[in-house]
Design a protein around this motif. Structure first.
Motif, PDB file in Angstrom:
ATOM      1  N   ALA A  19       0.851  -1.186   0.000  1.00  0.00           N
ATOM      2  CA  ALA A  19       0.000   0.000   0.000  1.00  0.00           C
ATOM      3  C   ALA A  19       0.888   1.237   0.000  1.00  0.00           C
ATOM      4  O   ALA A  19       0.657   2.190  -0.758  1.00  0.00           O
ATOM      5  CB  ALA A  19      -0.923  -0.006   1.210  1.00  0.00           C
ATOM      6  N   ALA A  20       1.923   1.219   0.825  1.00  0.00           N
ATOM      7  CA  ALA A  20       2.820   2.370   0.894  1.00  0.00           C
ATOM      8  C   ALA A  20       3.438   2.653  -0.471  1.00  0.00           C
ATOM      9  O   ALA A  20       3.441   3.791  -0.943  1.00  0.00           O
ATOM     10  CB  ALA A  20       3.909   2.121   1.927  1.00  0.00           C
ATOM     11  N   LEU A  21       3.946   1.609  -1.125  1.00  0.00           N
ATOM     12  CA  LEU A  21       4.632   1.844  -2.394  1.00  0.00           C
ATOM     13  C   LEU A  21       3.672   2.351  -3.466  1.00  0.00           C
ATOM     14  O   LEU A  21       4.009   3.246  -4.237  1.00  0.00           O
ATOM     15  CB  LEU A  21       5.311   0.552  -2.860  1.00  0.00           C
ATOM     16  CG  LEU A  21       6.597   0.244  -2.106  1.00  0.00           C
ATOM     17  CD1 LEU A  21       7.116  -1.131  -2.475  1.00  0.00           C
ATOM     18  CD2 LEU A  21       7.649   1.288  -2.422  1.00  0.00           C
ATOM     19  N   PHE A  22       2.475   1.781  -3.500  1.00  0.00           N
ATOM     20  CA  PHE A  22       1.529   2.254  -4.511  1.00  0.00           C
ATOM     21  C   PHE A  22       1.112   3.698  -4.238  1.00  0.00           C
ATOM     22  O   PHE A  22       0.901   4.480  -5.160  1.00  0.00           O
ATOM     23  CB  PHE A  22       0.308   1.343  -4.573  1.00  0.00           C
ATOM     24  CG  PHE A  22       0.480   0.205  -5.529  1.00  0.00           C
ATOM     25  CD1 PHE A  22       0.524   0.435  -6.886  1.00  0.00           C
ATOM     26  CD2 PHE A  22       0.607  -1.092  -5.065  1.00  0.00           C
ATOM     27  CE1 PHE A  22       0.691  -0.603  -7.779  1.00  0.00           C
ATOM     28  CE2 PHE A  22       0.775  -2.137  -5.954  1.00  0.00           C
ATOM     29  CZ  PHE A  22       0.816  -1.901  -7.308  1.00  0.00           C
ATOM     30  N   VAL A  23       1.000   4.030  -2.968  1.00  0.00           N
ATOM     31  CA  VAL A  23       0.652   5.402  -2.640  1.00  0.00           C
ATOM     32  C   VAL A  23       1.775   6.345  -3.076  1.00  0.00           C
ATOM     33  O   VAL A  23       1.527   7.424  -3.618  1.00  0.00           O
ATOM     34  CB  VAL A  23       0.366   5.494  -1.131  1.00  0.00           C
ATOM     35  CG1 VAL A  23       0.386   6.918  -0.686  1.00  0.00           C
ATOM     36  CG2 VAL A  23      -0.981   4.886  -0.812  1.00  0.00           C
ATOM     37  N   VAL A  24       3.000   5.906  -2.874  1.00  0.00           N
ATOM     38  CA  VAL A  24       4.129   6.722  -3.335  1.00  0.00           C
ATOM     39  C   VAL A  24       4.020   6.940  -4.841  1.00  0.00           C
ATOM     40  O   VAL A  24       4.185   8.059  -5.342  1.00  0.00           O
ATOM     41  CB  VAL A  24       5.468   6.041  -2.999  1.00  0.00           C
ATOM     42  CG1 VAL A  24       6.597   6.777  -3.676  1.00  0.00           C
ATOM     43  CG2 VAL A  24       5.679   5.992  -1.504  1.00  0.00           C
ATOM     44  N   LEU A  25       3.706   5.867  -5.557  1.00  0.00           N
ATOM     45  CA  LEU A  25       3.564   6.022  -7.005  1.00  0.00           C
ATOM     46  C   LEU A  25       2.425   6.970  -7.334  1.00  0.00           C
ATOM     47  O   LEU A  25       2.495   7.703  -8.322  1.00  0.00           O
ATOM     48  CB  LEU A  25       3.320   4.663  -7.657  1.00  0.00           C
ATOM     49  CG  LEU A  25       4.560   3.792  -7.728  1.00  0.00           C
ATOM     50  CD1 LEU A  25       4.254   2.525  -8.471  1.00  0.00           C
ATOM     51  CD2 LEU A  25       5.688   4.532  -8.418  1.00  0.00           C
ATOM     52  N   GLY A  26       1.398   6.951  -6.482  1.00  0.00           N
ATOM     53  CA  GLY A  26       0.319   7.913  -6.683  1.00  0.00           C
ATOM     54  C   GLY A  26       0.846   9.333  -6.628  1.00  0.00           C
ATOM     55  O   GLY A  26       0.475  10.181  -7.441  1.00  0.00           O
ATOM     56  N   CYS A  27       1.729   9.597  -5.675  1.00  0.00           N
ATOM     57  CA  CYS A  27       2.344  10.929  -5.584  1.00  0.00           C
ATOM     58  C   CYS A  27       3.113  11.245  -6.862  1.00  0.00           C
ATOM     59  O   CYS A  27       3.049  12.364  -7.388  1.00  0.00           O
ATOM     60  CB  CYS A  27       3.325  10.990  -4.403  1.00  0.00           C
ATOM     61  SG  CYS A  27       2.558  10.862  -2.801  1.00  0.00           S
ATOM     62  N   VAL A  28       3.844  10.249  -7.346  1.00  0.00           N
ATOM     63  CA  VAL A  28       4.647  10.473  -8.548  1.00  0.00           C
ATOM     64  C   VAL A  28       3.738  10.788  -9.730  1.00  0.00           C
ATOM     65  O   VAL A  28       3.948  11.759 -10.461  1.00  0.00           O
ATOM     66  CB  VAL A  28       5.514   9.230  -8.840  1.00  0.00           C
ATOM     67  CG1 VAL A  28       6.208   9.381 -10.184  1.00  0.00           C
ATOM     68  CG2 VAL A  28       6.518   9.023  -7.732  1.00  0.00           C
ATOM     69  N   VAL A  29       2.703   9.950  -9.885  1.00  0.00           N
ATOM     70  CA  VAL A  29       1.784  10.164 -11.006  1.00  0.00           C
ATOM     71  C   VAL A  29       1.138  11.534 -10.901  1.00  0.00           C
ATOM     72  O   VAL A  29       0.939  12.229 -11.896  1.00  0.00           O
ATOM     73  CB  VAL A  29       0.706   9.060 -11.025  1.00  0.00           C
ATOM     74  CG1 VAL A  29      -0.356   9.374 -12.055  1.00  0.00           C
ATOM     75  CG2 VAL A  29       1.339   7.717 -11.319  1.00  0.00           C
ATOM     76  N   PHE A  30       0.847  11.938  -9.676  1.00  0.00           N
ATOM     77  CA  PHE A  30       0.206  13.232  -9.469  1.00  0.00           C
ATOM     78  C   PHE A  30       1.058  14.363 -10.022  1.00  0.00           C
ATOM     79  O   PHE A  30       0.538  15.347 -10.532  1.00  0.00           O
ATOM     80  CB  PHE A  30      -0.015  13.443  -7.967  1.00  0.00           C
ATOM     81  CG  PHE A  30      -0.848  14.634  -7.638  1.00  0.00           C
ATOM     82  CD1 PHE A  30      -2.225  14.584  -7.752  1.00  0.00           C
ATOM     83  CD2 PHE A  30      -0.259  15.811  -7.220  1.00  0.00           C
ATOM     84  CE1 PHE A  30      -3.004  15.675  -7.456  1.00  0.00           C
ATOM     85  CE2 PHE A  30      -1.041  16.917  -6.919  1.00  0.00           C
ATOM     86  CZ  PHE A  30      -2.413  16.845  -7.036  1.00  0.00           C
ATOM     87  N   ARG A  31       2.373  14.218  -9.914  1.00  0.00           N
ATOM     88  CA  ARG A  31       3.242  15.300 -10.389  1.00  0.00           C
ATOM     89  C   ARG A  31       3.728  15.121 -11.812  1.00  0.00           C
ATOM     90  O   ARG A  31       3.864  16.088 -12.549  1.00  0.00           O
ATOM     91  CB  ARG A  31       4.453  15.447  -9.461  1.00  0.00           C
ATOM     92  CG  ARG A  31       4.134  16.196  -8.184  1.00  0.00           C
ATOM     93  CD  ARG A  31       3.519  17.536  -8.461  1.00  0.00           C
ATOM     94  NE  ARG A  31       3.338  18.293  -7.230  1.00  0.00           N
ATOM     95  CZ  ARG A  31       2.397  19.213  -7.051  1.00  0.00           C
ATOM     96  NH1 ARG A  31       1.561  19.493  -8.022  1.00  0.00           N
ATOM     97  NH2 ARG A  31       2.302  19.856  -5.908  1.00  0.00           N
ATOM     98  N   ILE A  32       4.047  13.908 -12.204  1.00  0.00           N
ATOM     99  CA  ILE A  32       4.612  13.770 -13.552  1.00  0.00           C
ATOM    100  C   ILE A  32       3.666  13.047 -14.502  1.00  0.00           C
ATOM    101  O   ILE A  32       3.986  12.867 -15.673  1.00  0.00           O
ATOM    102  CB  ILE A  32       5.991  13.069 -13.531  1.00  0.00           C
ATOM    103  CG1 ILE A  32       5.869  11.630 -13.070  1.00  0.00           C
ATOM    104  CG2 ILE A  32       6.969  13.831 -12.659  1.00  0.00           C
ATOM    105  CD1 ILE A  32       7.151  10.867 -13.229  1.00  0.00           C
ATOM    106  N   GLY A  33       2.531  12.611 -14.006  1.00  0.00           N
ATOM    107  CA  GLY A  33       1.515  12.071 -14.903  1.00  0.00           C
ATOM    108  C   GLY A  33       1.807  10.699 -15.455  1.00  0.00           C
ATOM    109  O   GLY A  33       1.174  10.261 -16.407  1.00  0.00           O
ATOM    110  N   SER A  34       2.767  10.008 -14.885  1.00  0.00           N
ATOM    111  CA  SER A  34       3.096   8.684 -15.409  1.00  0.00           C
ATOM    112  C   SER A  34       3.877   7.923 -14.343  1.00  0.00           C
ATOM    113  O   SER A  34       4.475   8.528 -13.467  1.00  0.00           O
ATOM    114  CB  SER A  34       3.932   8.821 -16.678  1.00  0.00           C
ATOM    115  OG  SER A  34       4.918   7.820 -16.753  1.00  0.00           O
TER     116      SER A  34
END
Lengths: 493, 488, 115, 312
Positions: free
Chosen positions: A346-361
């Motif tokens: 869950a933590a890692l996917f949430v981190v990726l959510g942050c990444v996607v939020f900023r760079i869109g991918s």
């Protein structure tokens, strides 16, 4: 009075919240309701766990009809623990979801997403808490249908095919479970798990019960994405909205693995499952091969979400390995990893959510050099990743520790070695990402990337801190897992 | 300050320093002040523990229980104190040196550099003071992880490749072998505490002993036993201060220190000797010793030659541990100290030369000694100490190692030691000799060379003096090592 | 062994397997859904067969005592039918959307486009 | 039946396959009647041969009607899977009690109480309804949540366009006079029938689910004949959604009411002063909830398909 009704409220509250979310028809309001209900469910599950730990198994007859005539909820150490995981992950990821979902989903669909989310939570909690096999099927379908919906809500058209594939395989799995239930019913005339466990003993050498066992195993294993029945998982995780991926990674497969435990150890007794059916002979090699194949496949992924999907398949393998060791220690390791893996994924996917939020991918090459621009996000990824690898002071280490102890208890040092070697594979795929994040110059230096907003970072770091906290203070997790394992193994001491 | 508090403080102090450094990101002068102050304070804190240990006490701190009967805890025993003293003392010197080096070289990401350095030191203190194998393991891994950014510091493809080898080998050996050995030990003995006389004596089947020993020794990848030594040369892409303190002192010594700890406190030397389980690993160490020396001779790159020399010198210590007698282990312990001073001096010199001339290949360094007398003088002292010639500290450790191998009746090992010393002469001495007497192909350029920046020169002079001091005053060192066995 | 007492189940099994075959073999998404439906419907028949009692009547209680067939499977299957149609509806909706996005509902053609 | 099923498997014309499935479904409904499962038969006929077919045809209309033939490799893979699963199942049936055997465990355990006590405990003759709504009422709650989820899902995926751009032309089939008149005559009848089924479920076959489906089909008929526009005027999609949600809420809240009156969740006995009266009330309300959700969900499914327009 309330405390006696907690088992019902645990499931009914999210169930009520689902339709209300739809009626609210407003992104923010639906979110607020979903979050509030999720936290409430989390506190209820805490209270339930506390009750179970202090006064033993809770039996709750729905409609006031005692089992086996009615449906009962039966809460013991094992499912109380899983309830805690499911509601906890949902509560935290929902806190994360608001911004992330607003970014990833079209506004007019947001309230539908939260409706689906609540229904999914209802389904997962319902599967976990119930003591009736047919009720499992019904809530499994609630959870599944809402998962198909949640996955397909993403903007990426590939999410549609991912959801469709999941739907077909999931339905086959559910139908297998249905067949298994029918065969059990034929031989015993009951649907209640506890009742079944008593009555199966008398007919356990019949071919029908054996077939039922096989069909249930295959059906649930499909849902749990146990190798080689995992084909639906990576794409489903990769193309779902980020917050949804986090929810699934932390809960959906966990609940299915819990079901495996429940069926192998409670409904059928471990002696039948492992001595008569010799399940371990099949499960252990499959799980091992799964761990390695999935880890190696993960190494070659270019989409980090997909990579984590494969990694989940591998991690489920560890749980199955623990299970197939058929010892208190092994089962402890399995249950422990259930909890711990929920936290780290869950933590890692949430981190990726942050990444996607900023760079869109979430593609690897797009993440180059974000370590400088997004230090908190990147730092969270590093810690979460290390937890996945199993570095000490994280939850991953504790899981591995117990798993290896269990292997050594059997004198299987080769298994211990293989488990350790496989975690090196995890190191490889995690490190590929870390290196790109920190040491690769950004592909497009002119682009300004800002750190993710605090509304995303706070839940993320909550999960990360949990990863570390439960890696240090293991009294709760190990204690409960051990008690649960003793219960499952029928070892009262 | 009670010794217990000081023990805990020693681990946390560098972390506080790291936070301070991070906060002062944009202000180089206060930032470096923090580093220096932290380093000095750390050394003083470690020193303040020393009297208690010399008295025979073992200050202990218990943090928390991770798994039932398995804690994060610290306990200072003489060997650990020795290691901590060396690492913290040399950190001061290295800090001075790095300021000169990093500024003189205009390195980027300096804040990250100092932060990671401080974290690495904290981990080193943790390794030194660990009360059980788990605590040691945790700090060992922290040390690996915190030094990775230092190795890959430059961010070039070469640096990243080096970093990958570094991290890959260290983590895979530690997770693949060491962790397995640990869990196996815990499974057999029910504890991982460091206990005088070892914990495996009555709990492990002696026929499995060699396997367990091999798991531990190869698992402690930082001890750089062949064939798991490749990370050390790979780490040479790091800036020189890193190579100097971490890859000549902290990291590699954490490796051999762990080997010694495991030998003494997990297996117990009596048990190992009685079971005659060490022969295989002893030969591996001997092989590493000779082979690394031979490889060193073929290297023209100065840092690479020093790296292989380190591999070889580490094998001395492992060999000493595998001889499993008190004398050899005292020698091994003292070698941790003497080699630390010798090798850090050599690395300082290599860095100073690079700073002054940007030269990395030995064959290009002809005649530089006349332009850089301090640097080359220090280098000569360091080289002689490592070879083991009086009047330098290196004599003592080799002396005890030789006696130890005689005591163990291992004539073969004695000859290995001698051959290797000859090889040391062959690959180390030519460097200063070329410096002083070699003819440079480009005289004009050589004449323009000046000494490196002052902080660097001060540091290397100081460490070279350390080699001398160790020759004349080896007493405290010896007493500390003797204390390790006093209780047995 | 009352082999003849089991023929009913065997027919059901054959039906189920035809359904499963359609699901696995067909590359067409809608055909897959049709297959799923056949598969599930056959399972329903299995359940109802279990409930049948020789000489029984529908389980609606009459004044005079009578033998009734087992109502429990009926209840379960009522639920399962609903679940089935729900799955069908969602699956078809996805298929329609996939057609919108890819212009085909053949699995292989979709895969070609995705890669 | 087997023939129908095989025909579905072989045929490439999707339209025909769907129709054949309709026949298959009707045949199985007939089989259910033979096996005394009248309620199930009722439902299967309404759902399998009714709603499912409409949905499938809708989907076909929105996509394509032809299937590419099955490649050989896949054929063998599928055959292998099927043979393995099937032979496993056959193996499993070998120890099963034979068909209709009164001595089978399924007839001896749990069931007797339903058959012998339900009249006293619940007070309605249709045991299926008793079990469905009361003894295992919780499963039924789950079931309508499932259908609700599906409705939400379809709405979420296909969406209901604000201005209806119908595939079914807005004019519908209005120009078919006969159709219109028949429909006008039929509709009230169907609606009445639906209501009858809704409230008669206690005594004969029927109940909320069947009623809901029948009601929905009446409505769908209306939509088909008079056009979607008229249909949405009668039942605006937002209202339909509200009804669907309200049905679930009604059911769930009846359970909560039980909680407040001191019983367990879904305990209807406490709803009135006498347990059987309470059961009656509870079952009626719950069945109403089921009917509402099912009817509304089916209608919104229909709307969603009928009004779907591919984006851009």
């Amino acid at each position: 009075m309330i405390s006696a009704q907690l088992p019902a409220l645990q499931v009914v509250l999210p169930l009520l919240a689902g339709p209300v979310c739809l009626l609210l028809h407003h992104p923010r309001l639906s979110w607020a309701l979903a979050t509030a209900v999720s936290w409430l469910a989390f506190f209820i599950s805490l209270a339930l766990l506390d009750q179970v730990l202090s006064s033993g198994t809770i039996v709750y007859a729905l409609g006031g009809w005692a089992a086996p005539w009615g449906i009962e909820y039966r809460v013991d150490e094992i499912n109380a623990f899983v309830l805690l995981i499911v509601s906890g992950i949902s509560a935290i990821t929902l806190a994360f979801a608001r911004n992330s979902i607003e970014y990833e989903i079209r506004a007019e669909r947001i309230h539908i997403l939260y409706t689906g989310w609540m229904l999914c939570l209802t389904g997962l909690l319902g599967i976990t808490i119930t003591g009736d096999v047919f009720n499992v099927f019904v809530f499994l379908e609630i959870a599944s249908l809402s998962s198909y919906l949640l996955i397909s809500l993403s903007r990426d058209p590939r999410s549609l095919t991912a959801a469709f594939r999941y739907l077909v395989l999931g339905t086959i799995g559910a139908t297998f479970i249905l067949i298994g239930i029918a065969l059990l019913y034929v031989m015993t005339g009951t649907l209640n798990m506890f009742d079944l466990s008593q009555r199966i003993a008398g007919v356990s050498d019949s071919r029908t019960v054996k077939t039922a066992f096989i069909f249930l195993s295959v059906g649930i294993a499909l849902k749990a994405a146990v190798f080689p029945l995992h084909l639906w998982l990576p794409n489903a995780y990769a193309y779902a909205p980020s917050a949804v991926s986090a929810l699934f990674a932390g809960t959906a497969t966990k609940v299915a693995v819990y079901l495996l435990f429940r069926f192998f150890f409670t409904v059928f007794d471990p002696q039948f499952s492992f001595d008569v059916m010799q399940l371990d002979r099949l499960l252990l090699p499959l799980a091992l091969v799964g761990v390695f194949v999935a880890s190696v496949t993960a190494i070659f992924q270019t989409d980090v979400k997909r990579m984590l999907g494969y990694s989940s398949v591998a991690q489920i393998g560890y749980m199955v390995i623990g299970m197939s060791l058929v010892s208190v220690l092994g089962v402890t390791a399995g249950i422990l990893h259930l909890f711990n893996h929920a936290l780290m994924k869950a933590a890692l996917f949430v981190v990726l959510g942050c990444v996607v939020f900023r760079i869109g991918s979430a593609r690897l090459e797009d993440m180059a050099g974000i370590g400088r621009a997004m230090p908190w996000t990147a730092g969270a990824f590093v810690i979460g990743g290390l937890s996945l690898v199993g570095v000490p002071l994280t939850v991953g280490f504790i899981s591995k520790w117990y798993l290896i102890l269990a292997a050594l208890e059997h004198g299987w040092w080769w298994l211990a070695a293989l488990v350790l070697i496989s975690s090196l594979l995890a190191l490889v795929y995690i490190w590929r990402v870390i290196e790109v994040i920190y040491f690769q110059p950004p592909s497009d230096p002119s682009r300004e990337i800002a750190e993710a907003p605090a509304t995303l970072l706070i839940p993320t770091w909550l999960l990360i801190v949990a990863n570390v906290y439960f890696g240090i203070d293991t009294s709760l997790t190990v204690g409960v897992a051990e008690r649960a394992a003793r219960l499952l193994m029928g070892d009262a001491s | 300050m009670s010794p217990e508090f000081a023990t805990a403080l020693a681990v946390f102090l560098p972390l506080f320093g790291a936070v301070g450094i991070a906060l002062l990101d944009r202000h180089p002068n206060p930032r470096e002040t923090v580093t220096l102050v932290t380093a000095t304070a750390l050394f003083l804190v470690v020193c303040s523990v020393a009297p208690a240990v010399y008295r025979g006490d073992e200050p202990a701190v218990h943090f928390l229980e991770l798994v039932p009967h398995l804690s994060l805890a610290l306990r200072v025993e003489p060997l650990g104190l020795l290691f901590a003293l060396i690492a913290s003392g040399l950190w001061i010197v290295t800090s001075v040196y790095s300021i000169g080096y990093m500024r003189g070289n205009n390195e980027s990401h300096q804040t990250r550099f100092y932060v990671c350095f401080a974290v690495a030191l904290s981990a080193t203190m943790g390794v030194a003071f660990a009360a059980n194998m788990l605590t040691l393991f945790i700090f060992y891994e922290v040390l690996t992880l915190s030094t990775y950014p230092l190795v890959a510091h430059k961010g070039t493809d070469e640096a990243k490749r080096g970093g990958r080898v570094y991290l890959g080998l260290l983590l895979s050996t530690s997770i693949g072998f060491l962790l397995l050995a640990m869990i196996w030990t815990w499974f057999s003995a029910g504890t991982l505490d460091f206990v005088n006389g070892g914990i495996l004596r009555d709990t492990l089947d002696p026929s499995l002993l060699p396997l367990m020993l091999a798991l531990y020794l190869f698992g402690i990848g930082k001890a750089a036993l062949m064939p798991f030594h490749r990370w050390l040369p790979a780490a040479m892409v790091a800036p020189t201060p890193v190579s100097a303190l971490l890859h000549a002192v902290a990291v590699v010594k954490a490796g051999v220190f762990s080997v010694a700890k495991v030998t003494i406190y997990i297996f117990g030397i009596d048990f190992l000797r009685d079971a005659e389980a060490t022969t295989f690993m002893m030969w591996i160490a001997a092989f590493t010793l000779i082979a690394a020396s031979l490889v060193a001779m073929t290297k023209d790159n100065l840092k690479a030659r020093l790296a292989y020399s380190t591999v070889s010198q580490l094998a001395y210590i492992t060999l000493g541990a595998m001889l499993v007698n008190t004398t050899a282990l005292i020698g091994a312990g003292m070698h941790i100290a003497t080699h630390a001073f010798g090798k850090i001096t050599l690395f300082f010199c290599a860095g100073a030369i690079y700073l002054a001339t940007h030269k990395t290949e030995i064959s290009d360094m002809n005649g530089l000694g006349r332009a850089m007398p301090f640097t080359y003088g220090a280098m000569l002292i360091g080289a002689l100490s490592i070879i083991g010639l009086p009047p330098l500290g290196g004599v003592w450790s080799k002396w005890y190692l030789a006696i130890g191998s005689l005591e163990a009746g291992q004539w073969a090992m004695l000859s290995v030691l001698f051959i290797s010393s000859l090889l040391n002469i062959a690959y180390l001495l030519p460097i200063p000799i070329r410096g002083f007497f070699g003819q440079s192909s480009d005289r004009g350029e050589t004449n323009a060379v000046r000494e490196a920046p002052l902080p660097a020169v001060i540091a290397l002079t100081f460490s070279a003096l350390g080699c001398l001091v160790l020759f004349f005053f080896p007493g405290p060192l010896y007493r500390l090592m003797a204390l390790v066995f006093a209780g047995q | 062994m009352e082999i003849f007492g089991l023929y009913n189940y065997w027919i059901v099994v054959v039906l189920m397997m035809i359904g499963l075959y359609v699901v696995v073999a067909s590359g067409n998404l809608i055909k897959k859904i049709v297959g799923l439906n056949i598969f599930q419907t056959s399972v329903f028949i299995l359940y109802i067969s279990i409930g049948k009692l020789r000489g029984g009547t529908a389980p609606i209680l009459l004044e005079e005592p009578a033998a009734y067939s087992n109502p429990l499977p009926h209840v379960l299957i009522l639920t399962a039918i609903v679940v089935g149609v729900a799955t069908t509806a969602l699956g078809l909706a996805l298929a329609v959307r996939i057609y919108g996005a890819y212009g085909t509902i053949e699995e292989e053609e979709i895969e070609e486009q995705e890669n | 039946m087997t023939a129908t099923a095989i025909a579905v498997a072989r045929i490439d014309q999707l339209f025909a396959a769907v129709m054949l499935f309709g026949i298959y479904s009707l045949l199985s409904a007939a089989l259910f009647v033979v096996m005394d499962a009248v309620d199930v038969a009722f439902t299967e006929a309404a759902v399998g041969a009714g709603i499912a077919i409409i949905l499938m045809l809708g989907a076909l209309a929105l996509t394509t009607r032809e299937q590419r033939p099955v490649p050989r490799r896949r054929h063998w893979v599928a055959l292998a899977v099927v043979v393995a699963t099937g032979s496993g199942l056959i193996y499993g049936t070998l120890d099963m009690p034979s068909y209709g055997d009164p001595g089978a465990p399924a007839h001896l355990h749990v069931i007797p109480r339903y058959l012998n006590q339900s009249m006293a405990e619940i007070g309605i003759p249709n045991v299926v309804t008793s079990v469905l709504a009361s003894y295992r009422g919780y499963d039924t709650l789950g079931e309508i949540v499932v259908i609700f989820t599906a409705a939400v899902g379809v709405i979420g995926r296909l969406g209901v366009a604000p201005e209806i751009t119908a595939l079914v032309k807005s004019g519908g089939m209005q120009h078919h006079l006969i159709l219109r008149i028949t429909a006008k005559l039929m509709l009230p009848l169907i609606m009445v029938f639906a209501l009858y089924v809704q409230f008669h479920g206690d005594f004969g076959p029927g109940g909320g689910f069947q009623a809901g489906v029948i009601f929905a089909s009446a409505f769908i008929l209306y939509g088909l004949v008079f056009g979607l526009e008229d249909a949405t005027k009668v039942a605006p999609p937002p209202v339909v959604h509200v009804i669907a949600a309200a049905g679930v809420l009604l059911f769930a809240l009846v359970g909560v009411a039980g909680l407040f009156l001191g019983g367990n969740y879904l305990d209807y006995g406490v709803l009135a002063d006498e347990p059987t009266k309470g059961q009656h009330l509870g079952i009626m309300l719950v069945e109403l909830g089921v009917g509402m959700t099912v009817a509304a969900s089916m209608i919104s499914l229909f709307f969603a398909y009928a009004s779907y327009k591919p984006e851009e």
